[in-house]
Design an enzyme around this catalytic site. Structure first.
Site, PDB file in Angstrom:
ATOM      1  N   ARG A 188      48.743  39.459  41.428  1.00 30.52           N
ATOM      2  CA  ARG A 188      47.347  39.024  41.232  1.00 30.52           C
ATOM      3  C   ARG A 188      46.930  39.494  39.847  1.00 30.52           C
ATOM      4  NH1 ARG A 188      42.226  40.905  41.561  1.00 30.52           N
ATOM      5  NH2 ARG A 188      40.650  39.516  42.453  1.00 30.52           N
ATOM      6  N   LYS A 219      43.860  47.466  35.511  1.00 34.62           N
ATOM      7  CA  LYS A 219      43.137  48.484  36.286  1.00 34.62           C
ATOM      8  C   LYS A 219      43.100  49.840  35.598  1.00 34.62           C
ATOM      9  CE  LYS A 219      42.961  46.335  40.726  1.00 34.62           C
ATOM     10  NZ  LYS A 219      43.525  46.179  42.050  1.00 34.62           N
TER      11      LYS A 219
HETATM   12  N1  HH2 Z   1      41.788  43.924  43.191  1.00 38.94           N
HETATM   13  C1  HH2 Z   1      40.544  43.517  42.901  1.00 38.94           C
HETATM   14  C2  HH2 Z   1      39.930  42.533  43.681  1.00 38.94           C
HETATM   15  N2  HH2 Z   1      40.587  41.947  44.693  1.00 38.94           N
HETATM   16  N3  HH2 Z   1      42.535  41.718  46.002  1.00 38.94           N
HETATM   17  C3  HH2 Z   1      43.787  42.086  46.289  1.00 38.94           C
HETATM   18  N4  HH2 Z   1      44.455  41.496  47.286  1.00 38.94           N
HETATM   19  N5  HH2 Z   1      44.424  43.060  45.583  1.00 38.94           N
HETATM   20  C4  HH2 Z   1      43.813  43.706  44.556  1.00 38.94           C
HETATM   21  O1  HH2 Z   1      44.432  44.613  43.957  1.00 38.94           O
HETATM   22  C5  HH2 Z   1      42.472  43.332  44.223  1.00 38.94           C
HETATM   23  C6  HH2 Z   1      41.853  42.314  44.991  1.00 38.94           C
HETATM   24  C7  HH2 Z   1      39.819  44.117  41.755  1.00 38.94           C
HETATM   25  O2  HH2 Z   1      40.010  43.349  40.568  1.00 38.94           O
HETATM   26  P1  HH2 Z   1      38.983  42.266  40.021  1.00 38.94           P
HETATM   27  O3  HH2 Z   1      38.809  41.162  40.983  1.00 38.94           O
HETATM   28  O4  HH2 Z   1      39.395  41.845  38.679  1.00 38.94           O
HETATM   29  O5  HH2 Z   1      37.642  43.093  39.835  1.00 38.94           O
HETATM   30  P2  HH2 Z   1      36.292  43.116  40.627  1.00 38.94           P
HETATM   31  O6  HH2 Z   1      36.568  43.563  42.015  1.00 38.94           O
HETATM   32  O7  HH2 Z   1      35.449  44.100  39.843  1.00 38.94           O
HETATM   33  O8  HH2 Z   1      35.720  41.733  40.613  1.00 38.94           O
END
Ligand code: HH2
Length: 410
Positions: A255, A219
């Protein structure tokens, strides 16, 4: 603690579980466009299972700051073939669906997911869907919505506010018979300082009594913290922050995008935590109710003549000292603790009881080890707690006790 999750059981213990991220999106911040074809997504799921994922979290709507929402139809068209395809592979790994839409969660749970991951905090409608399927839900905290969440987020007390919000979601889940896991939502409507406050105080959030999920992977707070690190170079920073939380026992699920390195992290830290738990119990030597006299008080009149004080000292010894044999020479002598407290109280004037408490602690913890010879293990002090109370001042204001307490570490 164990959670039932789509025919699997998730056991929380010494090591955190590793939740692998699978984004079937064109625009996710770190892996957008890599796995948004079903064949690529299935291949990646297979790889994450082989690398030791305990869970796979499948999302079809990016939540990166500034991301545009995706319609229900588009989200389902991306999600369902992938969930059905992975479920058919029978990888032995439960699937979670990363969605904020109750309808999408419902369809994903029918298609083979066993858990819901809701970045919008698990509304009542979402909890009702989960209750119908008997599925656990991750309730994540987000300030605002992805499009606008990073525009000057403000909190009076970020840890307390998020604690109260998540505790309330856990209670709402309990009312419907749903197991809720909590997630502070690192990077979701938070500045670098907010994220660091949360990471440094996860223990507060764990007091809610629900498993804690942590999403730090790659992040942008790491970019700000480390002074300009592109997304593909954030693995070390991610591992460090996750190792910190895992070692303190404050994260139950990590995660992450990089499953293999995190499984190694989780196993190593889990083994060390188990080892530490089974090692000799810590010994604490107590000297409490030590009567002292000191010229102490904020006014000169108070300091004009010595006042009665009561000092309590708790000394926690290191693991090495805890293995000592049954001999006084191998532990800290409480008679000496009392003598040090009396000498320090006597030797100076103090305005605040805090200052006296700190001075006693520093003498026991820092000066005594330097001065002492022999086998008395003054250098085996892990931490100290010193409390100084003023019975006279307490009587004056009708209180049971007034004073100050400090925790001290060498
Ligand atoms: N962060 C993201 C998405 N979902 N869910 C939980 N529970 N906690 C988190 O910190 C979290 C999440 C963001 O990361 P990512 O899925 O890699 O990116 P994007 O939302 O751009 O798909």
């Amino acid at each position: 603690m164990e959670l039932a999750c789509g025919g699997h059981s998730l056991a929380f213990g010494d090591r955190p579980l590793v939740m692998g991220v699978l984004n079937v999106t064109p625009d996710s911040f770190s892996d957008g466009g890599l796995f948004n074809r079903p064949d690529k997504a299935l291949e990646h799921a297979r790889r994450m299972a082989a690398e030791g994922a305990d869970l796979i979290d499948i999302g079809a709507e990016s939540t990166r700051p500034g991301a545009e929402p995706v319609s229900l139809e588009d989200e389902l068209a991306r999600l369902l073939p992938v969930i059905e395809g992975i479920a058919a592979l029978d990888l032995g790994v439960p699937l979670s669906v990363d969605t904020a839409k109750p309808e999408a969660a419902d369809r994903a749970l029918i298609a083979g997911a066993g858990m819901v991951n809701d970045v919008s905090g698990a509304s009542e409608a979402m909890l009702e869907v989960a209750a119908r399927h008997g599925a656990p839900v991750i309730a994540m905290h987000m300030r605002g919505e992805p499009r606008t969440m990073q525009k000057e987020p403000r909190y009076d007390d970020v840890v307390a506010e998020i604690h109260d919000y998540l505790a309330e979601r856990v209670a709402a889940g309990r009312d419907l018979g749903v197991d809720v896991l909590v997630d502070p939502g690192i990077g979701f409507g938070k500045t670098l300082e907010h994220n660091l406050d949360l990471l440094a105080n996860l223990r507060e959030l764990r007091r809610i009594g629900a498993p804690l999920v942590l999403g730090t992977s790659r992040k942008s707070f790491l970019d700000r913290l480390l002074g300009g690190v592109p997304v593909e170079e954030r693995l070390s920073g991610t591992l460090a922050v996750n190792a910190w939380a895992a070692a303190l026992g404050t994260a139950d699920v990590l995660r992450v995008h990089d499953v293999g390195p995190h499984r190694q992290l989780a196993e190593s830290i889990g083994a060390l935590r188990a080892r530490r738990r089974s090692s000799a119990p810590r010994r604490r030597v107590l000297a409490r109710g030590i009567a002292c006299r000191s010229r102490i008080g904020v006014t000169a009149a108070e300091r004009a003549k010595p006042q009665e004080l009561v000092v309590d000292i708790d000394v926690t010894l290191t693991a090495q000292a805890a293995r000592a044999r049954d001999r006084l020479g191998e532990t800290v002598d409480y008679a000496e603790l009392a003598a040090i407290a009396q000498a320090v109280a006597d030797r100076n004037e103090y305005r605040l009881v805090e200052t006296l408490a700190e001075s006693i602690a520093a003498t026991v913890g820092r000066e005594r080890p330097k001065a002492a010879g022999g086998s008395t293990p003054w250098n085996r002090i892990e931490s100290l707690r010193v409390r100084v109370t003023k019975p006279g001042a307490a009587r004056e204001i009708g209180a049971a006790e007034v004073g100050a307490e400090i925790d001290w570490r060498p």
